[in-house]
Scaffold this motif. Structure first.
Motif, PDB file in Angstrom:
ATOM      1  N   MET A   1     -73.622   7.286  47.246  1.00 23.29           N
ATOM      2  CA  MET A   1     -74.195   5.900  46.570  1.00 23.29           C
ATOM      3  C   MET A   1     -73.473   5.050  45.843  1.00 23.29           C
ATOM      4  SD  MET A   1     -77.810   6.790  44.127  1.00 23.29           S
ATOM      5  CE  MET A   1     -78.462   4.983  43.387  1.00 23.29           C
ATOM      6  N   LYS A   2     -73.363   4.121  45.376  1.00 23.16           N
ATOM      7  CA  LYS A   2     -72.328   3.281  44.546  1.00 23.16           C
ATOM      8  C   LYS A   2     -72.937   3.008  43.761  1.00 23.16           C
ATOM      9  CE  LYS A   2     -68.617  -0.216  45.069  1.00 23.16           C
ATOM     10  NZ  LYS A   2     -68.589  -1.460  45.897  1.00 23.16           N
ATOM     11  N   VAL A   3     -72.948   2.805  42.658  1.00 18.70           N
ATOM     12  CA  VAL A   3     -73.489   2.682  41.601  1.00 18.70           C
ATOM     13  C   VAL A   3     -72.587   1.977  39.889  1.00 18.70           C
ATOM     14  CG1 VAL A   3     -74.703   3.520  39.757  1.00 18.70           C
ATOM     15  CG2 VAL A   3     -75.123   4.436  41.759  1.00 18.70           C
ATOM     16  N   LEU A   4     -73.678   0.767  39.895  1.00 20.41           N
ATOM     17  CA  LEU A   4     -72.873   0.145  38.349  1.00 20.41           C
ATOM     18  C   LEU A   4     -73.782   0.395  37.571  1.00 20.41           C
ATOM     19  CD1 LEU A   4     -71.023  -2.179  37.015  1.00 20.41           C
ATOM     20  CD2 LEU A   4     -72.950  -3.632  37.834  1.00 20.41           C
ATOM     21  N   VAL A   5     -73.459   1.383  36.766  1.00 19.44           N
ATOM     22  CA  VAL A   5     -73.275   1.451  34.650  1.00 19.44           C
ATOM     23  C   VAL A   5     -72.592   0.381  33.987  1.00 19.44           C
ATOM     24  CG1 VAL A   5     -73.630   2.919  32.978  1.00 19.44           C
ATOM     25  CG2 VAL A   5     -73.513   3.765  34.972  1.00 19.44           C
ATOM     26  N   VAL A   6     -73.538  -0.244  32.918  1.00 21.43           N
ATOM     27  CA  VAL A   6     -72.871  -1.523  32.320  1.00 21.43           C
ATOM     28  C   VAL A   6     -74.205  -1.022  30.997  1.00 21.43           C
ATOM     29  CG1 VAL A   6     -73.730  -3.781  31.792  1.00 21.43           C
ATOM     30  CG2 VAL A   6     -74.048  -3.276  34.179  1.00 21.43           C
ATOM     31  N   ARG A   7     -72.473  -0.877  30.221  1.00 18.13           N
ATOM     32  CA  ARG A   7     -72.995  -1.090  28.832  1.00 18.13           C
ATOM     33  C   ARG A   7     -71.965  -1.404  27.896  1.00 18.13           C
ATOM     34  NH1 ARG A   7     -75.290  -1.669  24.005  1.00 18.13           N
ATOM     35  NH2 ARG A   7     -75.493  -0.264  22.550  1.00 18.13           N
ATOM     36  N   VAL A   8     -71.317  -2.496  26.776  1.00 17.07           N
ATOM     37  CA  VAL A   8     -70.432  -2.869  26.158  1.00 17.07           C
ATOM     38  C   VAL A   8     -70.610  -2.639  24.939  1.00 17.07           C
ATOM     39  CG1 VAL A   8     -68.891  -4.772  26.386  1.00 17.07           C
ATOM     40  CG2 VAL A   8     -69.879  -4.396  28.162  1.00 17.07           C
ATOM     41  N   GLY A   9     -70.550  -1.368  24.184  1.00 15.73           N
ATOM     42  CA  GLY A   9     -70.524  -1.670  23.120  1.00 15.73           C
ATOM     43  C   GLY A   9     -69.176  -1.155  22.440  1.00 15.73           C
ATOM     44  N   ARG A  10     -69.376  -0.209  21.363  1.00 21.04           N
ATOM     45  CA  ARG A  10     -68.537  -0.052  20.794  1.00 21.04           C
ATOM     46  C   ARG A  10     -68.723   1.578  20.672  1.00 21.04           C
ATOM     47  NH1 ARG A  10     -68.948  -3.330  15.433  1.00 21.04           N
ATOM     48  NH2 ARG A  10     -68.435  -6.039  15.681  1.00 21.04           N
ATOM     49  N   VAL A  11     -67.771   2.631  20.096  1.00 21.86           N
ATOM     50  CA  VAL A  11     -67.632   3.693  20.517  1.00 21.86           C
ATOM     51  C   VAL A  11     -69.138   5.096  20.434  1.00 21.86           C
ATOM     52  CG1 VAL A  11     -66.791   6.176  19.506  1.00 21.86           C
ATOM     53  CG2 VAL A  11     -65.230   4.473  19.378  1.00 21.86           C
ATOM     54  N   GLY A  12     -69.623   4.320  19.135  1.00 25.69           N
ATOM     55  CA  GLY A  12     -71.467   5.449  19.171  1.00 25.69           C
ATOM     56  C   GLY A  12     -72.151   4.646  20.608  1.00 25.69           C
ATOM     57  N   ASP A  13     -71.892   3.879  20.749  1.00 22.79           N
ATOM     58  CA  ASP A  13     -72.706   3.087  21.844  1.00 22.79           C
ATOM     59  C   ASP A  13     -72.415   4.099  22.982  1.00 22.79           C
ATOM     60  OD1 ASP A  13     -74.074   0.873  20.339  1.00 22.79           O
ATOM     61  OD2 ASP A  13     -71.984  -0.502  20.529  1.00 22.79           O
ATOM     62  N   MET A  14     -71.418   3.593  23.098  1.00 28.23           N
ATOM     63  CA  MET A  14     -70.794   4.569  24.261  1.00 28.23           C
ATOM     64  C   MET A  14     -71.156   6.204  24.731  1.00 28.23           C
ATOM     65  SD  MET A  14     -69.648   2.236  26.213  1.00 28.23           S
ATOM     66  CE  MET A  14     -69.639   2.686  27.489  1.00 28.23           C
ATOM     67  N   VAL A  15     -70.748   6.661  23.177  1.00 23.70           N
ATOM     68  CA  VAL A  15     -71.403   8.187  23.226  1.00 23.70           C
ATOM     69  C   VAL A  15     -73.272   8.059  23.559  1.00 23.70           C
ATOM     70  CG1 VAL A  15     -71.670  10.352  21.166  1.00 23.70           C
ATOM     71  CG2 VAL A  15     -69.398   9.117  21.757  1.00 23.70           C
ATOM     72  N   MET A  16     -73.753   7.139  23.000  1.00 20.86           N
ATOM     73  CA  MET A  16     -75.038   7.378  23.460  1.00 20.86           C
ATOM     74  C   MET A  16     -75.803   7.477  24.951  1.00 20.86           C
ATOM     75  SD  MET A  16     -76.538   5.929  20.110  1.00 20.86           S
ATOM     76  CE  MET A  16     -76.103   4.991  19.918  1.00 20.86           C
TER      77      MET A  16
END
Length: 138
Positions: A1-16
């Motif tokens: 399964m080929k998946v795209l995950v989109v989250r363009v943010g700062r450090v805290g956004d990525m940790v969440m």
């Protein structure tokens, strides 16, 4: 399964989003993930899971943003993803994936009532007990 995950943010956004990524890999152990993120996201999630096969960096600011956005949209359309998980609350990211040819699972643009923590809302999109519905795109 080929998946795209989109989250363009700062450090805290990525940790969440890390619990949601763990749930995604639990639910789809064969998933091959491309992560669309900012420079901080690449740094934070480096080495997080070997199934993150590729990281596309998108810079939200600057003069080259519009050209980069067009190129990025074409790359997404040509990549033939099976699913897109859009962990962005800004509806401006929907046009990037609307012609991806895959199912798009996205956070609701408005927080539900009562408001839920962002990390829990992300987890709801991919958790094994939940059945996320694809977003209908224009």
């Amino acid at each position: 399964m080929k998946v795209l995950v989109v989250r363009v943010g700062r450090v805290g956004d990525m940790v969440m989003i890390t619990p949601a990524l763990d749930a995604l890999f639990d639910k789809h152990p064969d998933a091959r993930v491309t992560l669309l993120t900012g420079p901080e996201g690449r740094r934070v999630l480096a080495g997080f899971d070997p199934r993150i096969e590729d990281v596309w960096v998108y810079r939200r600011r600057g003069l080259v943003r519009l050209l980069a956005r067009r190129t990025l949209r074409r790359s997404i359309e040509g990549a033939a993803f099976d699913a897109v998980f859009l962990f962005e609350t800004n509806p401006g990211y929907l046009p990037l994936v609307q012609r991806a040819g895959s199912q798009v699972f996205a956070l609701a643009p408005e927080p539900p009532a009562p408001p839920r923590h962002y990390a829990l809302r992300c987890l709801d999109l991919v958790s094994p007990g939940a059945s996320p519905r694809p977003v209908r795109l224009p």
